[in-house]
Design a protein around this motif. Structure first.
Motif, PDB file in Angstrom:
ATOM      1  N   TRP A  21       0.866  -1.239   0.108  1.00 39.54           N
ATOM      2  CA  TRP A  21       0.147   0.039  -0.092  1.00 39.54           C
ATOM      3  C   TRP A  21       0.766   1.265  -0.082  1.00 39.54           C
ATOM      4  O   TRP A  21       0.216   2.209  -0.766  1.00 39.54           O
ATOM      5  CB  TRP A  21      -1.047  -0.135   1.300  1.00 39.54           C
ATOM      6  N   TRP A 116      -6.004   3.772  -0.036  1.00 41.19           N
ATOM      7  CA  TRP A 116      -5.396   2.497  -0.125  1.00 41.19           C
ATOM      8  C   TRP A 116      -5.326   1.805   1.130  1.00 41.19           C
ATOM      9  O   TRP A 116      -4.950   2.391   2.322  1.00 41.19           O
ATOM     10  CB  TRP A 116      -3.814   2.736  -0.316  1.00 41.19           C
ATOM     11  N   PRO A 118      -4.418  -1.807   3.107  1.00 37.12           N
ATOM     12  CA  PRO A 118      -3.474  -2.881   3.193  1.00 37.12           C
ATOM     13  C   PRO A 118      -4.367  -4.130   3.405  1.00 37.12           C
ATOM     14  O   PRO A 118      -5.089  -4.304   4.452  1.00 37.12           O
ATOM     15  CB  PRO A 118      -2.449  -2.755   4.067  1.00 37.12           C
ATOM     16  N   THR A 124      -3.114  -4.794  -1.875  1.00 36.16           N
ATOM     17  CA  THR A 124      -3.688  -3.426  -1.544  1.00 36.16           C
ATOM     18  C   THR A 124      -5.182  -3.338  -2.352  1.00 36.16           C
ATOM     19  O   THR A 124      -5.128  -3.501  -3.383  1.00 36.16           O
ATOM     20  CB  THR A 124      -2.813  -2.217  -1.834  1.00 36.16           C
TER      21      THR A 124
END
Length: 207
Positions: A21, A116, A118, A124
Motif C-alpha cells: 500500500w 489504499w 492494506p 492493497t
C-alpha cells in the motif's frame, strides 16, 4: 475551493493491486511520475516539471502541479464553465495526501479521492471516486457521456498506476534492491515516511 460536501459521484473504481500500500501512496503523492507512467494521459496537460510542495503539516501534505488549460480542454476538462473557484484554484491540480493512506485531488471543478487499504504485505485494496458539483452535471447536455468519459478516464489512469505499483513491488522484493535518491519533485515522500516513523515509535498513538 470546491464544495466537496455537495459534490456528486459520477464514476467509481475498486480493485486489489498486487503491491504494498505504501508504494501506491508514494506514487499518488507526487506528480514527478507523470512523465514516465502517464505520458499520454496526464503529462501533456499536467507536466511533471512544474510540480511542487505547497503546504504540509504532520498529518497531511498538499502538492501542486500547474495545469496547461488549452491542452486540458482537449482532454475533456471544461475550465471555461462558470465556477465559484478563483483563478488560482483553476490553474493547477492540487493533491492533498492525508496520512496514512488517503488522498484527494482537484482539477477545476473536478475532484477525485483515492484510498489504499492494506490487505497483506503485497496486496492493497484501492478505491476511488470521481465527482463534480451538481450544477456542473445539471448544465451538461450529455450527462451520460460525462459519466462514461470520467469512468473511462479514472480506470485508465488508475490502471497505469497499478501497473507501476506491480513493477515497483517486484523491484522492492528483489535481493538486489537498493535505496535510491529522491527527486526535488518528490518532497511529500520523506514527509510521509516521517509520519510513519512517528506513529510506529508511539505504537500508533497520537501524542
Amino acid at each position: 475551493t470546491n464544495d466537496l460536501a455537495a459534490a456528486v459521484t459520477v464514476a467509481r473504481y475498486r480493485k486489489v493491486w498486487i503491491g504494498n500500500w505504501k508504494l501506491g501512496v508514494e506514487n499518488g503523492s507526487e506528480s514527478y511520475h507523470h512523465t514516465g507512467i502517464h505520458p499520454a494521459t496526464v503529462e501533456p496537460y499536467l507536466p511533471s516539471r512544474g510540480t511542487y510542495l505547497e503546504q504540509a503539516t504532520d498529518d497531511w501534505a498538499l502538492h501542486r502541479t500547474p495545469l496547461l488549460p488549452d491542452v486540458a480542454a482537449a482532454y475533456g476538462f471544461d475550465l471555461e464553465r462558470p465556477s465559484a473557484l478563483d483563478a488560482d484554484d483553476r490553474s493547477a491540480m492540487k493533491i492533498a495526501t492525508v496520512y496514512p493512506g488517503f488522498l484527494i485531488l482537484t482539477i477545476g471543478d473536478f475532484a477525485q479521492w483515492v484510498s489504499w487499504i492494506p490487505i497483506s504485505v503485497d496486496r492493497t485494496l484501492v478505491t476511488s471516486e470521481a465527482m463534480f458539483p451538481q450544477e456542473v452535471i445539471d448544465a451538461e447536455s450529455d450527462e451520460a457521456g460525462l459519466r462514461a468519459m470520467t469512468e473511462a478516464g479514472i480506470h485508465q489512469v488508475n490502471g497505469e498506476d497499478e501497473a507501476a505499483t506491480v513493477l515497483l513491488q517486484r523491484a522492492a522484493s528483489s535481493s538486489r534492491a537498493r535505496r535510491g535518491t529522491l527527486s526535488t519533485k518528490e518532497p511529500v515522500l520523506p514527509l510521509f515516511h516521517r509520519y510513519l516513523t512517528r506513529r510506529l515509535a508511539t505504537g500508533g498513538r497520537r501524542d
